[in-house]
Design a protein around this motif. Structure first.
Motif, PDB file in Angstrom:
ATOM      1  N   THR A 112       0.833  -1.207   0.000  1.00 24.04           N
ATOM      2  CA  THR A 112       0.000   0.000   0.000  1.00 24.04           C
ATOM      3  C   THR A 112       0.867   1.256   0.000  1.00 24.04           C
ATOM      4  O   THR A 112       0.591   2.220  -0.726  1.00 24.04           O
ATOM      5  CB  THR A 112      -0.938   0.006   1.214  1.00 24.04           C
ATOM      6  OG1 THR A 112      -1.781  -1.158   1.160  1.00 24.04           O
ATOM      7  CG2 THR A 112      -1.802   1.244   1.226  1.00 24.04           C
ATOM      8  N   THR A 113       1.949   1.255   0.789  1.00 25.84           N
ATOM      9  CA  THR A 113       2.855   2.410   0.816  1.00 25.84           C
ATOM     10  C   THR A 113       3.492   2.618  -0.551  1.00 25.84           C
ATOM     11  O   THR A 113       3.582   3.746  -1.052  1.00 25.84           O
ATOM     12  CB  THR A 113       3.934   2.214   1.891  1.00 25.84           C
ATOM     13  OG1 THR A 113       3.311   2.053   3.166  1.00 25.84           O
ATOM     14  CG2 THR A 113       4.882   3.398   1.936  1.00 25.84           C
ATOM     15  N   LYS A 114       3.943   1.532  -1.157  1.00 28.47           N
ATOM     16  CA  LYS A 114       4.526   1.620  -2.505  1.00 28.47           C
ATOM     17  C   LYS A 114       3.526   2.217  -3.480  1.00 28.47           C
ATOM     18  O   LYS A 114       3.878   3.097  -4.284  1.00 28.47           O
ATOM     19  CB  LYS A 114       4.940   0.223  -2.979  1.00 28.47           C
ATOM     20  CG  LYS A 114       5.414   0.146  -4.427  1.00 28.47           C
ATOM     21  CD  LYS A 114       5.290  -1.262  -4.981  1.00 28.47           C
ATOM     22  CE  LYS A 114       3.839  -1.659  -5.167  1.00 28.47           C
ATOM     23  NZ  LYS A 114       3.669  -3.028  -5.697  1.00 28.47           N
ATOM     24  N   GLU A 115       2.278   1.762  -3.431  1.00 27.07           N
ATOM     25  CA  GLU A 115       1.263   2.254  -4.358  1.00 27.07           C
ATOM     26  C   GLU A 115       0.978   3.736  -4.128  1.00 27.07           C
ATOM     27  O   GLU A 115       0.784   4.503  -5.082  1.00 27.07           O
ATOM     28  CB  GLU A 115      -0.018   1.431  -4.215  1.00 27.07           C
ATOM     29  CG  GLU A 115       0.116  -0.028  -4.631  1.00 27.07           C
ATOM     30  CD  GLU A 115       0.273  -0.205  -6.129  1.00 27.07           C
ATOM     31  OE1 GLU A 115      -0.166   0.675  -6.883  1.00 27.07           O
ATOM     32  OE2 GLU A 115       0.840  -1.234  -6.546  1.00 27.07           O
ATOM     33  N   THR A 262     -10.499   7.697   6.205  1.00 27.92           N
ATOM     34  CA  THR A 262      -9.680   8.099   7.345  1.00 27.92           C
ATOM     35  C   THR A 262      -9.209   9.520   7.097  1.00 27.92           C
ATOM     36  O   THR A 262      -8.810   9.867   5.985  1.00 27.92           O
ATOM     37  CB  THR A 262      -8.467   7.156   7.498  1.00 27.92           C
ATOM     38  OG1 THR A 262      -8.933   5.801   7.612  1.00 27.92           O
ATOM     39  CG2 THR A 262      -7.649   7.514   8.715  1.00 27.92           C
ATOM     40  N   GLU A 263      -9.247  10.340   8.139  1.00 30.91           N
ATOM     41  CA  GLU A 263      -8.831  11.725   8.011  1.00 30.91           C
ATOM     42  C   GLU A 263      -7.745  12.044   9.026  1.00 30.91           C
ATOM     43  O   GLU A 263      -7.727  11.489  10.128  1.00 30.91           O
ATOM     44  CB  GLU A 263     -10.025  12.676   8.223  1.00 30.91           C
ATOM     45  CG  GLU A 263     -11.137  12.512   7.206  1.00 30.91           C
ATOM     46  CD  GLU A 263     -12.309  13.446   7.484  1.00 30.91           C
ATOM     47  OE1 GLU A 263     -12.173  14.309   8.386  1.00 30.91           O
ATOM     48  OE2 GLU A 263     -13.346  13.309   6.802  1.00 30.91           O
ATOM     49  N   GLY A 277      -8.309   2.613   8.745  1.00 30.97           N
ATOM     50  CA  GLY A 277      -7.473   2.241   9.864  1.00 30.97           C
ATOM     51  C   GLY A 277      -6.233   3.090  10.040  1.00 30.97           C
ATOM     52  O   GLY A 277      -5.740   3.725   9.108  1.00 30.97           O
ATOM     53  N   ILE A 278      -5.723   3.057  11.261  1.00 30.91           N
ATOM     54  CA  ILE A 278      -4.551   3.869  11.584  1.00 30.91           C
ATOM     55  C   ILE A 278      -3.319   3.402  10.830  1.00 30.91           C
ATOM     56  O   ILE A 278      -2.421   4.192  10.534  1.00 30.91           O
ATOM     57  CB  ILE A 278      -4.303   3.848  13.115  1.00 30.91           C
ATOM     58  CG1 ILE A 278      -3.312   4.947  13.497  1.00 30.91           C
ATOM     59  CG2 ILE A 278      -3.839   2.473  13.573  1.00 30.91           C
ATOM     60  CD1 ILE A 278      -3.212   5.168  15.000  1.00 30.91           C
ATOM     61  N   GLU A 279      -3.258   2.105  10.470  1.00 31.12           N
ATOM     62  CA  GLU A 279      -2.098   1.612   9.732  1.00 31.12           C
ATOM     63  C   GLU A 279      -1.959   2.322   8.381  1.00 31.12           C
ATOM     64  O   GLU A 279      -0.840   2.556   7.899  1.00 31.12           O
ATOM     65  CB  GLU A 279      -2.185   0.098   9.523  1.00 31.12           C
ATOM     66  CG  GLU A 279      -3.331  -0.385   8.675  1.00 31.12           C
ATOM     67  CD  GLU A 279      -4.635  -0.600   9.422  1.00 31.12           C
ATOM     68  OE1 GLU A 279      -5.561  -1.178   8.831  1.00 31.12           O
ATOM     69  OE2 GLU A 279      -4.728  -0.189  10.606  1.00 31.12           O
ATOM     70  N   ASN A 280      -3.068   2.701   7.789  1.00 28.76           N
ATOM     71  CA  ASN A 280      -2.994   3.417   6.520  1.00 28.76           C
ATOM     72  C   ASN A 280      -2.630   4.887   6.690  1.00 28.76           C
ATOM     73  O   ASN A 280      -2.182   5.520   5.730  1.00 28.76           O
ATOM     74  CB  ASN A 280      -4.303   3.264   5.749  1.00 28.76           C
ATOM     75  CG  ASN A 280      -4.375   1.936   5.024  1.00 28.76           C
ATOM     76  OD1 ASN A 280      -3.472   1.583   4.283  1.00 28.76           O
ATOM     77  ND2 ASN A 280      -5.443   1.184   5.257  1.00 28.76           N
ATOM     78  N   VAL A 281      -2.793   5.415   7.893  1.00 28.63           N
ATOM     79  CA  VAL A 281      -2.253   6.746   8.183  1.00 28.63           C
ATOM     80  C   VAL A 281      -0.729   6.693   8.130  1.00 28.63           C
ATOM     81  O   VAL A 281      -0.084   7.555   7.538  1.00 28.63           O
ATOM     82  CB  VAL A 281      -2.741   7.249   9.551  1.00 28.63           C
ATOM     83  CG1 VAL A 281      -2.084   8.593   9.887  1.00 28.63           C
ATOM     84  CG2 VAL A 281      -4.256   7.380   9.572  1.00 28.63           C
ATOM     85  N   TYR A 282      -0.152   5.660   8.741  1.00 28.26           N
ATOM     86  CA  TYR A 282       1.303   5.484   8.682  1.00 28.26           C
ATOM     87  C   TYR A 282       1.777   5.327   7.228  1.00 28.26           C
ATOM     88  O   TYR A 282       2.786   5.924   6.820  1.00 28.26           O
ATOM     89  CB  TYR A 282       1.727   4.273   9.500  1.00 28.26           C
ATOM     90  CG  TYR A 282       1.657   4.460  10.998  1.00 28.26           C
ATOM     91  CD1 TYR A 282       2.586   5.262  11.651  1.00 28.26           C
ATOM     92  CD2 TYR A 282       0.675   3.837  11.753  1.00 28.26           C
ATOM     93  CE1 TYR A 282       2.531   5.435  13.025  1.00 28.26           C
ATOM     94  CE2 TYR A 282       0.614   4.002  13.127  1.00 28.26           C
ATOM     95  CZ  TYR A 282       1.534   4.808  13.770  1.00 28.26           C
ATOM     96  OH  TYR A 282       1.480   4.981  15.126  1.00 28.26           O
ATOM     97  N   ASN A 283       1.051   4.527   6.456  1.00 33.98           N
ATOM     98  CA  ASN A 283       1.424   4.343   5.050  1.00 33.98           C
ATOM     99  C   ASN A 283       1.402   5.671   4.294  1.00 33.98           C
ATOM    100  O   ASN A 283       2.308   5.985   3.516  1.00 33.98           O
ATOM    101  CB  ASN A 283       0.474   3.352   4.382  1.00 33.98           C
ATOM    102  CG  ASN A 283       0.543   1.957   4.986  1.00 33.98           C
ATOM    103  OD1 ASN A 283       1.520   1.596   5.631  1.00 33.98           O
ATOM    104  ND2 ASN A 283      -0.506   1.176   4.793  1.00 33.98           N
ATOM    105  N   ALA A 284       0.349   6.451   4.538  1.00 31.38           N
ATOM    106  CA  ALA A 284       0.223   7.742   3.867  1.00 31.38           C
ATOM    107  C   ALA A 284       1.317   8.709   4.309  1.00 31.38           C
ATOM    108  O   ALA A 284       1.871   9.464   3.490  1.00 31.38           O
ATOM    109  CB  ALA A 284      -1.156   8.342   4.142  1.00 31.38           C
ATOM    110  N   LEU A 285       1.661   8.701   5.588  1.00 34.19           N
ATOM    111  CA  LEU A 285       2.715   9.588   6.084  1.00 34.19           C
ATOM    112  C   LEU A 285       4.058   9.265   5.436  1.00 34.19           C
ATOM    113  O   LEU A 285       4.826  10.169   5.072  1.00 34.19           O
ATOM    114  CB  LEU A 285       2.826   9.466   7.607  1.00 34.19           C
ATOM    115  CG  LEU A 285       1.671  10.053   8.415  1.00 34.19           C
ATOM    116  CD1 LEU A 285       1.814   9.674   9.879  1.00 34.19           C
ATOM    117  CD2 LEU A 285       1.621  11.568   8.269  1.00 34.19           C
TER     118      LEU A 285
END
Length: 337
Positions: A112-115, A262-263, A277-285
């Motif tokens: 997800t982070t790569k994408e 998620t916002e 989810g919060i894990e996707n906040v980390y991915n986005a960061l």
């Protein structure tokens, strides 16, 4: 393919006394064979690519890379280890291109982070990425062979099944930026049977990327992950952190975890992602940090991340009538759940 047969043989340190044929590309699978491809006869616990050399020749292979002589001497390059040879050729080809390479590793969230990174960087120019989860000693070289001179960025996912694999993948792709999403008790079997020993070995294995980054490179580390921060202590690269809790270079605040999105806020900018989810906040960061050092503006990132949708089977929201399904059924380790 932009390498001659002489350059290929030199890169592979192989033995060859054949003729010159046009080279189109590289493959390890005769089912995907194109006329003019070099076929690498890889070996594994349940297969031996040498059995498919006749099929490769019949389908128009320019050359085959083999660990033994064949009945096609004018088309056979003999090497000691075909998997090593595949990486050596990719290593040689990577050095032909002047582009920024981003390597993403971690126990969870790599794809997800790569994408996300690829989606943002594509706004700045041609960007390439690992397909699906092409993140091992076969997939990483095959991704490199897809690069062209037009690409400005390449985003590759680095995975491992045992110690030393990420080191080799890093040697092949020579990244400018490394991203560590997190470190969790994955890969227990190959890296040790005792829980503490396993985590210690996982930290060492993930650190193989960051041990090889130089002072002119950048490392992005999850600042809320104490295991990941041990890796930060080892690298010579400029280290940037991202977090939700700890003080960091890219810290999300005012989180709102909703059923369909998620916002969060970062530097007075409000972000909305359709990844749960919060894990996707980390991915986005992590993606925001990489894009920032690549010169992308926050307003551009905000729009792209708002339109981003996670890869298939990774926390995707589906509706069936009045029923809402959160589909997070992609194969994963327990810490992903």
């Amino acid at each position: 393919m932009d390498l001659s047969i002489d350059e290929v043989v030199e890169a592979l340190n192989g033995r060859f006394n054949g003729r010159t044929y046009p080279i189109r590309g590289v493959t390890t699978d005769t089912r995907e064979m194109r006329k003019g491809d070099i076929f690498f006869a890889l070996k594994g616990p349940n297969f031996d690519g040498h059995q498919f050399i006749p099929e490769a020749i019949e389908k128009g292979a320019s050359y085959v890379v083999s660990e033994q002589t064949t009945r096609y001497p004018d088309r056979t390059i003999v090497v000691q280890d075909t998997l090593r040879a595949l990486g050596d050729l990719a290593k040689r080809r990577r050095r032909m291109f002047d582009l920024k390479v981003i390597a993403v590793t971690g126990s969870n969230g790599k794809t997800t982070t790569k994408e996300m990174i690829h989606a943002i960087l594509s706004s700045e120019g041609p960007a390439h990425k690992s397909q699906s989860s092409y993140n091992n000693l076969i997939g990483v070289p095959l991704t490199v062979f897809e690069l062209t001179a037009a690409h400005r960025f390449a985003v590759l996912e680095l995975g491992m099944n045992k110690a030393g694999e990420i080191a080799r993948e890093t040697e092949i792709i020579r990244p400018d930026v490394g991203v560590l999403t997190n470190i969790a008790p994955a890969h227990i079997g190959p890296l040790g049977s005792l829980p503490l020993g396993s985590l210690s070995n996982i930290i060492k294995a993930k650190a193989e990327l960051f041990d090889r980054l130089g002072k002119n490179h950048t490392a992005f580390i999850n600042g809320d992950d104490t295991r990941a921060m041990k890796v930060a202590e080892r690298t010579r690269a400029r280290t940037c952190t991202f977090s939700v809790k700890a003080k960091s270079d890219y810290r999300a605040t005012r989180l709102k975890l909703l059923w369909d999105r998620t916002e969060f806020s970062l530097r007075d900018m409000r972000f909305e992602i359709h990844a749960l989810g919060i894990e996707n906040v980390y991915n986005a960061l992590a993606a925001i940090g990489v894009a920032d050092v690549c010169g992308v503006g926050l307003h551009v990132m905000e729009k792209i991340l708002r339109d981003f949708r996670p890869p298939h089977l990774r926390a995707t929201v589906q509706t069936r009538g009045e029923v809402t399904i959160i589909n997070d059924s992609y194969n994963s380790n327990p810490s992903s759940l």
